[in-house]
Every structure is written in structure tokens, then in C-alpha cells.
Scaffold this active site. Sequence first.
Site, mmCIF file in Angstrom:
data_model
loop_
_atom_site.group_PDB
_atom_site.id
_atom_site.type_symbol
_atom_site.label_atom_id
_atom_site.label_comp_id
_atom_site.label_asym_id
_atom_site.label_seq_id
_atom_site.Cartn_x
_atom_site.Cartn_y
_atom_site.Cartn_z
ATOM 1 N N CYS A 101 0.843 -1.193 0.000
ATOM 2 C CA CYS A 101 0.000 0.000 0.000
ATOM 3 C C CYS A 101 0.875 1.238 0.000
ATOM 4 C CB CYS A 101 -0.962 0.008 1.190
ATOM 5 S SG CYS A 101 -0.141 0.160 2.772
ATOM 6 N N CYS A 136 3.747 1.861 2.452
ATOM 7 C CA CYS A 136 5.017 1.181 2.218
ATOM 8 C C CYS A 136 5.952 2.081 1.413
ATOM 9 C CB CYS A 136 4.803 -0.112 1.433
ATOM 10 S SG CYS A 136 3.764 -1.293 2.260
ATOM 11 N N ASP A 172 -3.999 -29.184 -9.973
ATOM 12 C CA ASP A 172 -2.927 -29.947 -9.369
ATOM 13 C C ASP A 172 -3.259 -29.980 -7.877
ATOM 14 O OD1 ASP A 172 -0.331 -31.086 -9.045
ATOM 15 O OD2 ASP A 172 0.369 -29.137 -8.368
ATOM 16 N N ASP A 232 1.402 -25.323 -9.988
ATOM 17 C CA ASP A 232 2.446 -24.441 -9.466
ATOM 18 C C ASP A 232 3.864 -24.892 -9.778
ATOM 19 O OD1 ASP A 232 2.343 -26.597 -7.778
ATOM 20 O OD2 ASP A 232 2.958 -25.441 -6.035
ATOM 21 N N ASP A 260 4.639 -29.002 -13.632
ATOM 22 C CA ASP A 260 3.368 -28.673 -14.272
ATOM 23 C C ASP A 260 3.560 -27.843 -15.537
ATOM 24 O OD1 ASP A 260 1.739 -29.975 -12.457
ATOM 25 O OD2 ASP A 260 1.733 -28.275 -11.087
#
Lengths: 835, 57
Positions: free
Chosen positions: A125, A128, A534, A724, A728
Site C-alpha cells: 500500500c 510502504c 494440481d 504451481d 506442471d
Amino acid sequence: MEPAVSLNRPVPAAPGHPGAVPAPDCCYHCGLPVPAGLDLQVTIQGMARPMCCAGCQAVAQAIVAAGHSDFYRHRTQASATGAELVPDFIQQTRIYDHPQVRKSFVRDTGAHEHEAALILEGIVCAACVWLNERHIRQLPGVLDVQVNYATHRARVRWDDTRIQLSEILQAIQRIGYTAHPYDPAQQQQARERERSVLLRRIGIAGVLGMQVMMLALALYVGEWKGMEDNFTLLFRWTGLLLTTPVLLYSGLPFLRGAWRDLRNRSVGMDVPVALGILVAYGGSVHTTLTGRGEVYYDSVVMFIFFLLVSRYFEMVARKRGAESAESLAQGLPAMATRLTDSTSDSGQEIVPAIELHPGDRVLVKPGATVPVDGTIESGHSGVSEALLSGESTPLQKSPGNALIGGSINMDSPLVMRVERTGQDTVLAEITRLLENAQLQKPALTRLADRIAAGFVTAVLLLAGLTGLYWWQHDPQHWLPVLISVLVVTCPCALSLATPTAISAATGTLLGRGVLATGGARLETLARATHVVFDKTGTLTEGVPRVVDVQTDSPLGRAALLEIAAALESHSEHAAAQAIISHAGPARRVAHDLRNHPGAGVSGSVNGTEWFLGNAGFVQANCSGARPQDDTQADTQIFLADARRVHARFSLRDEIRADAATTVRQLQEAGLDVILMSGDHRAAARAVADRLGITTVFADMKPADKLAEVQRLQRAGNVVIMAGDGINDAPVLGAADISVAMQAAANITQAGADMILLGDQLQVIAGALQLARRSMRIIRQNLAWAIGYNLVALPAAALGFVAPWMAAIGMSTSSLLVVINALRLTRSSAWTSSTS
Amino acid sequence: MDIIYLLIPLSLVLIGLIVWMFVWAIRSGQFDDLEGPAHRILMDDDDIVKPPPDETP
């Protein structure tokens, strides 16, 4: 690189907006629950606040000590979980002080002044941005710092007699963010230039255009009410003066585009646009010089202005996507510890992995990533090839075994001899396969372009015929009719119909945490019939957690957990990390730690010898009761001394909280949900049953998954695949739509059609609904554009439409299309699609 | 109506000025970050604590 990884952990959004104060039993810094029995505190704004780990504590303390505690008042999101500054990270940042390495990142701006561009990770945000700017600015030696909120990029200028880049990077790390330098000379700068040039073109077309319109209005009124000739002449010449720069500067992209198309002997959208503005401009100039006929300067500038604005919005959407993808793909350059002596292990130097050559000897520390391919010279250790095979259980490797770059050394140091580097490595090979798989995807956009080209050719022919007809029958009016036909049929609405809807939808998706890497993907997504998940890391969280501690020992749970954590304190294994984080901060120290690869660890705590590991390992070392391994779905770890078993820890990779809702929503949307897992049948079945998935494939290797997905596709189905791991990657490449999780490997993300930026699975269902809505809106837009052309074209060809009417008609039609598309950005577009 | 002969050149000069200002604004980076300043205005900068230089590495 370890700190960067831990910072990438999912950031839960803190509840409540102002100040985003986490719940009282959650970490005040990152919002994660505080483990029971842990008492870490930092005084922020006059109150003691709980912390969940030493990393968050260190970060919060650094923020308060530097006088930035206001950060906690202004932020709107919980921060990323802190990581302690580890010596490895400090070592890695030092590499940037080396003149050889930094020359690609750092620009010299003065005698001792240097400037670098940094990518900041962990910004959630505006607070930061504020925190980083203030913190960096007050470092002695930093001359200037600018953080761009939109792009999460920072530009730092410093005096290298007083501070080094590595110290700046460490200071940023200390307050909980990760910064890495990048080379801004690449795409980023090109994009910035493109944007500012386009803005300038729009601005000039807008400012000058307003004047031209004003004059045009006067001319039209004058036509109607009567006007003195010398005023008409003045207005026309002023119009010419103002329109010429708009045509030559603002209209340049269209003229250039048309010229390029003609040279390539093709007809794109730019050809009728360029022809329209050139004919209108040429006719007006002729009128201005001879005094006969009409001027159409207003049509020219209006046309150029509207087209540029629509291009700008399209570019903004594109740019955002590209930037997000870029920061995901970039990281610290991989570092390696090279042994300088070819026989002993004495000399060590840290070098970038790209500088390694075959034959070099490299030390791979426990927990480190293997930088390149090679063979082990000395050392025994468990190595996880999860990145490549998806199998998270480490493989035992000894001298002579091959090591693949990208795998992680889990247990003890290894010395390897480098064999293949760069493009020859296994990882590079997978990347190439992936790129090829992507190239073979059906290019829907190409089809759209071909249809548009056909339309444009037809319009040009028609305009030519109309012009010829009027030239022969009514030479006085051939020019306005020709301009009207060209302008009114400008394929604007037609060409805007799809891209604006797609840009709007892409932007909405990005705001909800889904990065769509290509606009055409939405169309495919809307047609999807099957969705394949997955298991590990997609439907589940991907990291095991301690879910149960069973004990009948008089020592008590807390003490046993502390002993277990002490025993695991030097292990990088996922199970060890689960126990350590469950136990909280280290309170005991273990001595004589020994690793028994693939089985467990042993060591002494307070003079007692302890064993921690799987059933077989504990049984072999403990004379007492047999440990029972009764549940199938969990991983069991036992803690024993030489006489008896004291505790059993059950670890489970928990199913994501929103997985069940996601599956249900997808099923309600009419999709077949399929689970494909490399895991054994019982584990896959257990997860599927809890989520209501009926089709389950277990024990699948990457090739099996690929074959299964291709079988579905051959049957005419459109398949979404969410995964992930690198394993894959091939099946993701083959699926019609691939979704990569946030924690996915870079290579997987690089090839994905959609990347989930947050940790919520549910956005997949939302994205599907939004894609379907987008398709509806695109169809509405196309219907409108075609209907409009069907009415307007004959009217214009018959001479009923004056050029100014054509320009207004064209603009209104385009505007309608854009406004319709913008409905996709309203928040109701999303809420109604997820509810 | 002869005033128009003065007003139109005058408007041209004004437009030139506006265009020049616009180009300057783009070049000096006024349009680089369209979101950040809206947030930045809300943060106070008046309580900066300068740490003693020897404390910061």
C-alpha cells in the site's frame, strides 16, 4: 536468496481499513496468527504489540527505531512477514559493490555519485512507499530517492565514499522489504518513452483541437446565418495553421502505420484512418486556397484525438500487465560459491552463477539452490528436485551422482564439479520446450486481424466506388461524400469493441489479484469446459503444518516441542520448518546434531540423547514401545529417547480455506472439475472427497498429465489447468488456459496465461464469470458497431451525411462501445460474478 | 468585429504557451506517477528522527 523467498510468503489482508490493525491475537506486523505460548513484543505507538516471529520483531523494531512508527497508522494492508537479516543475504548484496558486477546496474552520475534503479518487493500500500522513501533518504550518503507507487520501482542516488549499494539494500531488507537492482535500460525505459510521447500527442491534439472546433462552430453558424468573406477566410487559415501540427505530429502514428502496411502489401486498421484524415485535410487545404467548398479541419482533429485516447487506454492496460510480469520474472542473479583451489576446499569466492564454467568446483551449502548442472565430488546429502519433478521428498545423493541446476540441497554441504552451464542446462531445456508449446497455441488474435483486414478492404473499395460515382454525377459533392464514407465507416467502434472490453476486464482482474498475460485468453477462458487442478500447492497450501501433537509423556507438550525444534534447528526440510514454526522461538540448544538422511535427526538436549524422525528410524534407535503409524493422509514424525517414544507430531498439507467454495462455484458454472496429482491414490482421493471432486487421477507423471489433458482437448473440450511446480509447466503450456499460483516457480509463471498474485483460489471462479461477462459485452459491442455501419454507410454513400455529422456519429458510436466496455471495471461486475 | 483580428492571434499565442507548459510537465515527470501523490499528501513528514550517523552502517 532465502530471505527473498520467505518475503514472498502470502500476505493476508488485515481486517478493517484505517490503519489495518490486525486482530489482537495476530501479529501486529504481518497479521498472521501468533503461535500459542509465544511472547514476542514490540512497543509501537505507546503500546506493546504481539509479534509472530523473530523476523517480524526485528523488522518492526527497525521501523520504530528509525522513527517511522506512523507507517502502522497509515498502511491499509498488513505487511509481508519479516525475515531476519541473515549473513548469506549480506554476502549476496556485497556482490553489487563489485565494479565488475555493478556496471550493468549502476550509472555514474558524478565523481563519487552513482544511481541505480531498484525493484521493490513487498509493497502492498501507499504507506510502504512512504516508509521506504523516508527510510532510505535518511541513510547518510544517500543523495536522493524516488519511489514510484504505480510501478513499485525506486531510483536511488548515493555517494559511494559514504555508503555502498549493498548497505542500502540491507537497510531496505531490515525494514521488511526486498530490493534488487535491475537494468532500466531495457523495456521499462522504452515503455516510459512510448507513454510520454503518446501523452504529448494527445495533449497537443486536444489543445489545438479545441481551438479548431471553436472555429469550426463559428464557420457552421456563419454558413447558416451569413458571415463576411474575410472572416471566413481568417477562420479557415487559422484552422489550417492549427490542424497541420495535429496531423503531422499527433497523427504521425497512423500515417506511419498506414505507410508500413502499404509497403508490406497488407491493409490494417491504419490505412482507412490515414486515408480519411489525409483526404479530409487535403480537401480542406484545397478549399482554403481556392475559397470554394468546405473545410473539415474539425473532423480531422476530432478523429485523431479520439483514436489517440483509445490507444492510450489500451497501452496503460498493456503496460501494467507487462510490469507485473517483469517483476515476477526478475530476481537476484543466482550466486554460487566457487572453490578457488582445484583440489582442497580452502579458497572460496562468491560469483554470479553466469560466470561459472564447466570444470569449476562449486560448494553448495545446505539450503542453497544448485546453480548449474554437474556431478557431486564429495559429500552426501538429500537433494530436493521438487522444482523439476514435483516430488518434494529429497533424493539421497552421493559422489558421482548428477546434480541438476535448480534443485535444492537439503542436509549437508556438497562439492560439485560443473558440467553444463547456461543454455545447456536441464532447466534451460525445459524453458525452451515451454516456449515451443506456447508458440503452437491457436492464435485467435490473428484471425481477428484477418477479418478486420477484409472489412477494411471492403470499406476502401466501397469508398472508391462511391467517390467515383459522385465524381461523375455530382462533381461538386464528391469530396464531402467520400470523406463522410471514410470517416463514418472508420472501423473505430469495430476495432475498439474487443480491445477496450478486454483491457477493462484485464484491469479489473489485476485489481482482484489475477494477472492475465494476454488479452485473447479471456475469450478462451469464457469457453472453458473443464478445469484441472494440481493437488499440492494448488488446492492445498503446499507447505506442511503441524496439525496435531500426541503425547503421554510427563515432560509436557511445550517442552517436547522445544526439544524437537532444537533438533531440527539446522534442517531446511519442509517438515523441520513446520515443527520449528509451530514451536516458536528457540529456547533450547541441541548438541552433537547428526543427520540421518531420509530418516531423521539425532542429537542431545540437556544431556539426553534424542531421536526425531519417521517410524522406522525411531524404532531402530529406541527400545521402548512401537510407534503407531495409523493415519494415512498425514505425515507422522516421532520424538523418542533411547527408552520410549515421547510424542507424535502429525503434519498435514492443509487444503486451502477457499478451495471448496472455488470448486463448488466452478461446478455451478457448468465446468467439470478434475484433480490430477502426482501423489498416491489415497492422498489424492482424500482431498477430492473433501472438496466434492469426483474425477480424480492419481500417480500422474508430468507426461501422463499432458496426455490426459490432450485427450480432453481432442474430444473438443477447452481445458483450464491450475498448477504451481515446474513439473506442471509442460501441461500448463498445453492447456488452453493455464493458471499459475503465486508461489509457483518463475518458469511456470513465465509461461502461464494467468497468474494469481494473491493467495486466493476463489478468484479463478470470479475470473471465469468476468470472462463470460466480457464476452457478452464484446458481442453487444460488435453487434452495435456492425449495426451502426449498416445504417450509416448507405446514408453516407447516398450523401445524406455531412462530414461533421460523420465525425460525431463515429465518435458517439465509439464512445458507446467504450462506455459499455467500462461496465466491466465497476466493482459490481466482480461482486455479481463471485456471489 | 475587427477585434477578432487581435483575439485570434492572441489565442494562438496562449495555445503555444499551453502546449509548451504541457510538454514541459511531461518532460519533468509530472505524469510519471499518477497514483502516489494522492496518497503521499496524507502522510506527515514532520516527525522524522535523524538517527545518529554512527548507528547506521
